[in-house]
Design an enzyme around this catalytic site. Structure first.
Site, PDB file in Angstrom:
ATOM      1  N   GLU A 262     -27.632  50.802 -46.035  1.00  0.00           N
ATOM      2  CA  GLU A 262     -26.459  51.220 -46.625  1.00  0.00           C
ATOM      3  C   GLU A 262     -25.772  52.302 -45.757  1.00  0.00           C
ATOM      4  OE1 GLU A 262     -23.043  51.391 -48.293  1.00  0.00           O
ATOM      5  OE2 GLU A 262     -24.340  49.933 -49.056  1.00  0.00           O
TER       6      GLU A 262
ATOM      7  N   ALA B 283     -25.663  48.465 -39.910  1.00  0.00           N
ATOM      8  CA  ALA B 283     -26.513  47.527 -39.652  1.00  0.00           C
ATOM      9  C   ALA B 283     -25.735  46.316 -38.712  1.00  0.00           C
ATOM     10  CB  ALA B 283     -27.122  46.831 -40.908  1.00  0.00           C
TER      11      ALA B 283
ATOM     12  N   SER C  96      -1.241  39.623 -60.861  1.00  0.00           N
ATOM     13  CA  SER C  96      -1.319  38.728 -62.042  1.00  0.00           C
ATOM     14  C   SER C  96      -3.206  38.544 -62.348  1.00  0.00           C
ATOM     15  CB  SER C  96      -0.897  37.262 -61.908  1.00  0.00           C
ATOM     16  OG  SER C  96      -1.496  36.780 -60.529  1.00  0.00           O
TER      17      SER C  96
ATOM     18  N   TYR D 216      -6.821  40.143 -63.444  1.00  0.00           N
ATOM     19  CA  TYR D 216      -7.746  41.055 -64.636  1.00  0.00           C
ATOM     20  C   TYR D 216      -7.298  42.444 -64.240  1.00  0.00           C
ATOM     21  CZ  TYR D 216     -12.038  42.467 -62.516  1.00  0.00           C
ATOM     22  OH  TYR D 216     -12.884  43.089 -61.676  1.00  0.00           O
ATOM     23  N   GLN D 217      -7.562  42.772 -62.935  1.00  0.00           N
ATOM     24  CA  GLN D 217      -7.266  44.414 -62.682  1.00  0.00           C
ATOM     25  C   GLN D 217      -6.100  44.586 -62.814  1.00  0.00           C
ATOM     26  OE1 GLN D 217      -8.738  43.679 -58.764  1.00  0.00           O
ATOM     27  NE2 GLN D 217     -10.595  44.931 -58.911  1.00  0.00           N
ATOM     28  N   ALA D 218      -4.964  43.966 -62.507  1.00  0.00           N
ATOM     29  CA  ALA D 218      -3.671  44.524 -62.524  1.00  0.00           C
ATOM     30  C   ALA D 218      -3.397  44.840 -64.249  1.00  0.00           C
ATOM     31  CB  ALA D 218      -2.629  43.318 -62.134  1.00  0.00           C
TER      32      ALA D 218
ATOM     33  N   HIS E 264     -21.817  40.804 -92.635  1.00  0.00           N
ATOM     34  CA  HIS E 264     -20.492  41.013 -93.230  1.00  0.00           C
ATOM     35  C   HIS E 264     -20.246  42.403 -93.930  1.00  0.00           C
ATOM     36  CE1 HIS E 264     -16.882  40.024 -95.564  1.00  0.00           C
ATOM     37  NE2 HIS E 264     -17.577  40.599 -96.850  1.00  0.00           N
TER      38      HIS E 264
END
Length: 466
Positions: free
Chosen positions: A39, A119, A185, A187-189, A444
């Protein structure tokens, strides 16, 4: 630069330490493989360090603000309510640090070697890692490419400016925007507009393409946005933006009419560009598509059967939930397990003013695929628990095939939707029929009773349906 004279040998090399990469590493190690993970930035990837965790923490803060504003409904009086951005940012850093330590501890537990560096493939069984002034070579038997993707702004707003934000910078703000324009448009917006409105920003939400939800869900979302004083500009394209020292002016075009909005900040949705160019995939013979993504099989193999790819670097998903599943499959396949992934029943969740969740087919998409469908609807306004929590906005929909009663899809907006989605995913995976949902007992009162009554309404059995 100092280049090592010999190659280190590892059974498995994982390139990328995000959700897909570290899940692949741990599953392979659990099954007896000798694993190293490379990484170049931080273990945990974008999701943990500057993505899912950050955005969901902000969404949770927004939820707490909405709940606090409703305390008087429960006989609780609060003299004042304020939001401290610096305190939330401090908590965010603490959470990220602790979660990162947790992932590292898991990797250490299973003896996964963590290598920090960049890498590049040298051959189909060899990889090089650049670490500052040194360059080490690693020989491998199997490898997983999990390098993810980078957000790319549209050409019309490609400039870098402190007042232009995207998913990688929005949740790093040190001060709350006075007026935030959200353009997009996806989901992040929707999450960005919902979150910053609750935290105290004036929000203008503009979008060109249809929102990625069932029409009934979209209708309820836009109603909630209006209720919460979010200004919505539909079917509009962003033509130009002019950032200044103190504000930014954005020009939109709708039905050949130009509209100008001035705000303190602009958030813009982005596409994703795979992090493959620096890998030198030609050296290992791994193919990419025209956009640079790596196509994979249901077993996460590339065209090179000993090299796997998972997560955002593939063309299949931009969601951590799928990266995690693919990572586990890759780890298991490398150890000889019979494991596959299937994108059919991936839950889609948006933490909006009220949570949105969906999986499987909508009624419209099911009809396009040739199904004769039944649609079960249930409004949360008729749910007892929604009434006592004062969270009655929302609708639950279940789609089934009339001939077989098999469940085809689930769409919902409203409190409890995220919890219900797990039942919907399981129903789709097991090929459940409506009676499999309606037969069991449900607590319930609870939001889950809305899931029950939506299923009952497929055959007009719902008692509380208005």
């Amino acid at each position: 630069m100092v280049v090592g004279d010999f190659s280190h040998e590892k059974e498995v090399i994982i390139v990328g330490g995000g959700p897909g990469g570290y899940h692949a590493a741990i599953r392979a190690a659990q099954l007896g493989k000798e694993v190293a993970i490379i990484e170049k930035n931080a273990i945990g990837g974008i999701c943990l360090n500057n993505g899912c965790i950050s955005s969901k923490l902000f969404a949770e803060a927004a939820k707490r603000m909405r709940d606090a504003a409703d305390l008087s409904s429960f006989g609780v009086t609060a003299s004042s309510l304020s939001f401290d951005m610096s305190a939330l940012q401090e908590r965010k850093e603490t959470i990220i640090t602790n979660l990162t330590k947790g992932v590292k501890a898991l990797l250490n537990k299973y003896h996964v070697e963590m290598i920090k560096g960049e890498a590049t493939f040298l051959a189909d069984n060899q990889i090089g890692v650049e670490r500052g002034e040194s360059f080490e070579k690693y020989q491998f038997e199997q490898a997983v490419i999990a390098t993810g993707a980078t957000y790319t702004r549209p050409d019309s707003v490609s400039m870098e400016h402190k007042r232009i934000l995207d998913p990688s910078t929005l949740y790093k703000l040190k001060e709350l925007p006075e007026h935030l324009i959200v353009y997009g448009s996806d989901y992040q917006a929707v999450e960005a507009a919902s979150t910053f409105s609750a935290l105290g920003s004036q929000v203008t939400f503009a979008y060109k393409d249809e929102l990625p939800y069932d029409p009934a869900v979209t209708k309820e979302l836009l109603r909630l946005m209006k209720k919460h004083k979010i200004k919505v500009i539909k079917e509009t394209s962003l033509e130009e933006c002019s950032p200044g020292d103190n504000d930014i002016t954005v020009s939109f075009l709708s039905d050949s009419k130009e509209k100008t909005v001035t705000a303190s900040h602009l958030y813009i949705s982005c596409t994703q560009k795979p992090n493959t160019p620096s890998l030198r995939l030609d050296a290992c013979g791994v193919n990419t598509d025209e956009y640079g993504f790596i196509p994979i099989t249901p077993t996460t193999e590339t065209n090179q059967p000993h090299i796997f790819a998972v997560g955002d670097v593939t063309p299949n998903s931009e969601l951590a939930v799928e990266s995690i599943k693919q990572g586990k499959v890759a780890g298991e396949r490398m150890a000889g397990e019979k494991s596959e992934w299937d994108p059919y029943a991936i839950p889609q969740v948006t933490h909006a003013i009220r949570p949105i969740a969906s999986v499987g087919l909508t009624a419209e998409s099911a009809r396009k695929e040739g199904f004769d469908v039944a649609v079960g609807n249930f409004s949360l306004s008729a749910n007892g628990y929604a009434a006592l929590t004062n969270k009655k906005e929302g609708v639950i929909k279940i789609i089934s095939e009339k001939k077989t009663d098999v469940i085809l899809g689930f769409q919902a907006i409203g409190e409890g939707s995220v919890e219900m989605i797990s039942q919907a995913v399981q129903s789709l995976e097991m090929g459940a029929r409506d009676e499999d949902i309606t037969y069991p007992f449900y607590p319930h009162p609870s939001f889950n009773e809305a899931w029950l009554e939506a299923a009952e309404s497929l055959k007009n059995k719902a008692v509380h349906r208005v």
